[in-house]
Write an enzyme that holds these catalytic residues in place. Structure first.
Site, PDB file in Angstrom:
ATOM      1  N   SER A 696       0.807  -1.232   0.000  1.00 19.74           N
ATOM      2  CA  SER A 696       0.000   0.000   0.000  1.00 19.74           C
ATOM      3  C   SER A 696       0.834   1.274   0.000  1.00 19.74           C
ATOM      4  CB  SER A 696      -0.942   0.007   1.208  1.00 19.74           C
ATOM      5  OG  SER A 696      -0.213   0.031   2.414  1.00 19.74           O
ATOM      6  N   LYS A 739      -6.287   4.069   8.730  1.00 21.71           N
ATOM      7  CA  LYS A 739      -5.249   4.948   8.189  1.00 21.71           C
ATOM      8  C   LYS A 739      -5.691   6.408   8.233  1.00 21.71           C
ATOM      9  CE  LYS A 739      -3.235   1.404   5.181  1.00 21.71           C
ATOM     10  NZ  LYS A 739      -3.001   0.953   3.790  1.00 21.71           N
TER      11      LYS A 739
END
Length: 817
Positions: A696, A739
């Site tokens: 990611s 996140k």
């Protein structure tokens, strides 16, 4: 010490065979495990061919034969070097031939001798020898010698007395011997000495020295005989006591039966029978319990096996085979209780209420296994307690963290000492119900070693299709777990075996936002800490600003455990002030917060990096929530080497390679040189001690690399997450909510995420979306346009750079021509 009968002893002493009649050349017979002394009379079983021929040769002459001990009894055919040189001349008094070809000979020692030379070795040993005479001191025995002889006699009598072999005849024989040498030989011949010790006595020529040696051996034998006699006495006394106790106990039982009263054993058996009936076990379990009870009835109460059977029966009768609690499935009350106990977590509460609703409509439905996954401190365990309270069920909790032994789950077999059932059966016995809410914490931290794999043992217990016949090794019977509501907790699912994960319905619990933490602190944590620290609500005034600073500067977590600890610390300091006599309310504000908690532990606004060339901000997901992840790139002249540091895993290293290829393509479109052949590229992801992996960070790496090459800074207020392909497409990732919360804690204002993760925006709290900008990305070019400062100017100069590259290429072509 063994002494033969009276006639043999008299013969040993009175047989006066003249030594002058002994020939200097005699047949030799090696003997094993025995040393023969003068005047000693004993039978020998002879089976070796050489020895039989030696005896036959002696019978043909004067019946005399030289008897010497072997050095090693295990040697079947000893040579001359394997036989002691000093031995005894014996006379064969009688022989008997046995049916198996062996012979039994009765021999008596008549003189001590020493081999001078071996004359023949076949068909038997024939030796030249010299006789050895003792210089006995007959008539000249001094006081010291007399004392030593008396001591030897007394010790010999003591040994015989301990063994119960002393008689008047033996005492008379010992008293009749008046020379030290003969006394030493008599006693030594009847002591159980090793061959080496007996040979030392035989080879000792001085009678006094020989008697001294025998006296030493006698002292040792007296000690051994005394200990042996004590052991035999203790054993005999113990056996007598046991027999006496048993006899008296049987008499008491007989008397009780006559009086119509029950003894302890009958009462115990009756009590077990009643308990088995009350337990309402399944037929197979009741049959096994009665079988074990019958075994116990036939055993002695003090037998070791009896305690094992009693322990097993205690477990059997105390287990809740048919005992459970009645579910209270009032959905509105359950919803109210969950809201009172937990703030937020709407999705989780909704799933729990759905579960309770289905249970209400269909009580016989097989319950699903729930698994709460989330960072520490978000309320996974307390949710399980709330579910139990809502259903009015018993609550059992066990921790699986660090468990490596399969027996912890399934139990030990009863053959082992101290065996017990596994933790599941123990938990059911502890709560006394067969339908509790059973919580297993930290299932992601199970281990495995040579003792087995506990996660494999859980497969049966957590499978609704199988757990109605769960088998515990200790019980060795099927127990129905289908009514138990299992709830598991974990911080991550990566380490949970796939077979176990497939049996569970995973419910994810995300971290809390700042606003949620403020509400939780005011409504739940602070009142609890006020109560636990013994102060009243009126004693403390916590300002909103102080609470905000406490959350931002003294905690950095997804949950609220550290927040509760800090609030507890404030309450304790106020409790001390009140205990010391302070009056009125204690106000805690931003200005005096450091007096209670010390300097701030975290300053997110200072941790945030400034906009720099080659420094991009990524987002990472960890077990404790989302975090900001920085990617640094440095370009220096070199030979085209790529250096990657920061403990990156294999997947992340591949992301670096994909990002480099993608960046080359982006640079080429903008008119920059494609090759990095004359540059060394160093990519680092702080901090270096923390392992990192996953795809990611792809767009963050590509952005950092692009920034370093074009010498343009990356906006420090922009964080990004997404996997990048070779063609620049941005692929979806996981954990967007965590996140985003991590970005908010890090002071980020804009988050770039893959367009396919747009569906996950609904999970992010509205308060977070109001404070941050979210942009969905489909291609790396879109990421660069937002993240790179001055990107429009870079794009505007594309045509000029492309023209310059074309002109340079043409010039190189003309030069080659």
């Amino acid at each position: 010490m063994a002494v033969t009968d009276k006639d043999d002893l008299i013969n040993m002493i009175e047989d006066d065979t003249s030594e002058s009649e002994i020939s200097e050349i005699l047949p030799l017979m090696p003997v094993r495990d025995v040393v023969i002394f003068t005047d000693m009379l004993l039978p020998l079983f002879i089976g070796r061919e050489k020895s039989i021929k030696a005896v036959e040769a002696a019978l043909e002459e004067d019946r005399c034969i030289f008897l010497a001990a072997q050095k090693d009894p295990a040697v079947e055919e000893p040579g001359a070097d394997e036989i002691f040189k000093v031995g005894t001349v014996g006379k064969v008094l009688r022989i008997v031939k046995l049916p198996d070809g062996k012979i039994k000979a009765l021999v008596q020692g008549i003189a001590k001798g020493k081999v001078v030379d071996f004359l023949e070795e076949t068909p038997f040993f024939k030796v030249e020898l010299e006789t050895i005479e003792d210089e006995d001191l007959t008539g000249e025995v001094d006081v010291k010698t007399e004392a030593l002889m008396r001591n030897v006699r007394e010790q010999s009598e003591k040994i015989l007395s301990l063994r119960g072999e002393l008689s008047n005849e033996i005492t008379a024989i010992l008293d009749s011997i008046d020379t030290p040498g003969k006394l030493a030989d008599l006693v030594a011949s009847n002591l159980n000495l090793r061959v080496e010790e007996a040979q030392q006595v035989l080879e000792c020529l001085d009678p006094m020295d020989r008697l001294h040696k025998v006296n030493g051996f006698l002292s040792r034998e007296v000690e051994l005989s005394a200990v042996q006699a004590k052991i035999q006495t203790d054993v005999r006394d113990e056996i007598s006591k046991t027999q006496r106790d048993y006899y008296l106990r049987e008499q008491v039982r007989a008397i009780n039966r006559e009086l119509g009263e029950m003894d302890d054993k009958i009462a115990e058996i009756t009590e077990y029978k009643e308990s088995i009936t009350r337990a309402k076990m399944p037929e197979t379990a009741e049959k096994e319990a009665l079988k074990q009870l019958k075994r116990l009835e036939q055993m002695h109460p003090d037998a070791s096996e009896a305690s094992v059977v009693r322990t097993y029966l205690d477990w059997m009768v105390e287990l809740p085979w048919s005992k459970g609690t009645k579910d209270h499935l009032n959905i509105k009350k359950a919803a109210k209780l969950l809201n009172e106990e937990h703030y937020g977590l709407e999705k989780v509460k909704e799933r729990i209420l759905e579960f309770l609703s289905v249970r209400k409509l269909n009580p016989d439905v097989k319950g699903s296994i729930l698994c709460f996954v989330g960072p520490p401190g978000v309320g996974k365990t307390s949710l399980g307690k709330a579910i139990a309270a809502a259903m009015k069920r018993e609550f059992v909790r066990i921790s699986l963290g660090g468990v490596r032994d399969e027996a912890e789950i399934r139990g030990h077999r009863r053959t082992y000492i101290g065996a017990l059932p596994g933790r599941i059966i123990q938990g059911l016995k502890q709560c006394g119900s067969n339908n509790p809410v059973f919580m297993m914490d930290e299932v992601d931290k199970l281990g495995s070693d040579y003792k087995g794999d506990p996660s494999s043992a859980l497969l049966e217990a957590l499978d609704p299709e199988q757990n109605n016949e769960f088998s515990d090794h200790y019980l060795n019977l099927a127990f129905d777990l289908s009514k138990v509501m299992f709830i598991l907790t974990a911080n991550q699912v990566d380490t949970i075996p796939s077979a176990l994960l497939d049996r569970m319905e995973v419910i994810y619990l995300s971290g809390y936002t700042h606003e949620e933490k403020r509400s939780i602190a005011l409504n739940y944590l602070l009142p609890r800490q006020i109560s636990e620290n013994g102060i009243k609500k009126r004693h403390i005034q916590l300002s909103a600003g102080a609470l905000d600073d406490l959350i931002q500067h003294y905690t950095l977590e997804a949950g609220v455990r550290s927040l509760e600890r800090e609030l507890g610390s404030v309450c304790r300091k106020i409790a001390r002030k009140i205990a010391e006599g302070a009056k009125g309310s204690q106000r805690v504000s931003r200005s005096n917060l450091e007096k209670y908690l010390g300097p701030p532990k975290f300053l997110p606004e200072l941790d945030k990096e400034e906009s720099q060339v080659g420094l991009s901000t990524g987002l990472a997901w960890t077990q404790v929530g989302g975090e900001v992840l920085y990617v640094e790139t440095s370009i220096i002249p070199g030979k085209g080497e790529v250096i990657i540091t920061g403990q990156l895993g294999e997947v992340m290293q591949e992301s670096v390679k994909a990002a480099m290829s993608c960046t080359r393509h982006a640079l080429a479109k903008l008119g920059f040189k494609e090759g990095f052949d004359d540059l060394d590229i160093h990519i680092h992801v702080p901090d270096g001690a923390t392992p990192k992996d996953g795809p990611s960070a792809g767009i963050a790496i590509a952005t950092s690399l692009f920034s370093a090459i074009v010498d343009a800074p990356v906006d420090c207020d922009v964080a990004m997450t997404g996997e990048v392909t070779l063609r620049g497409r941005v692929l979806p990732i996981g954990g967007l909510k965590e996140k985003a919360l991590g970005a908010l804690r890090g002071g980020i204002k804009t988050v770039l995420f893959p367009v396919k993760n747009t569906k996950d925006l609904s999970e992010i709290p509205t308060s977070v979306k109001k404070r941050m900008n979210f942009h969905a990305m489909t291609h790396l070019d879109e990421v660069l346009a937002i993240a790179i400062k001055g990107y429009d100017e870079i794009v505007a100069g594309t045509e000029e750079r492309l023209a310059a590259l074309k002109s340079e290429s043409e010039e190189k072509g003309e030069g080659k021509a």
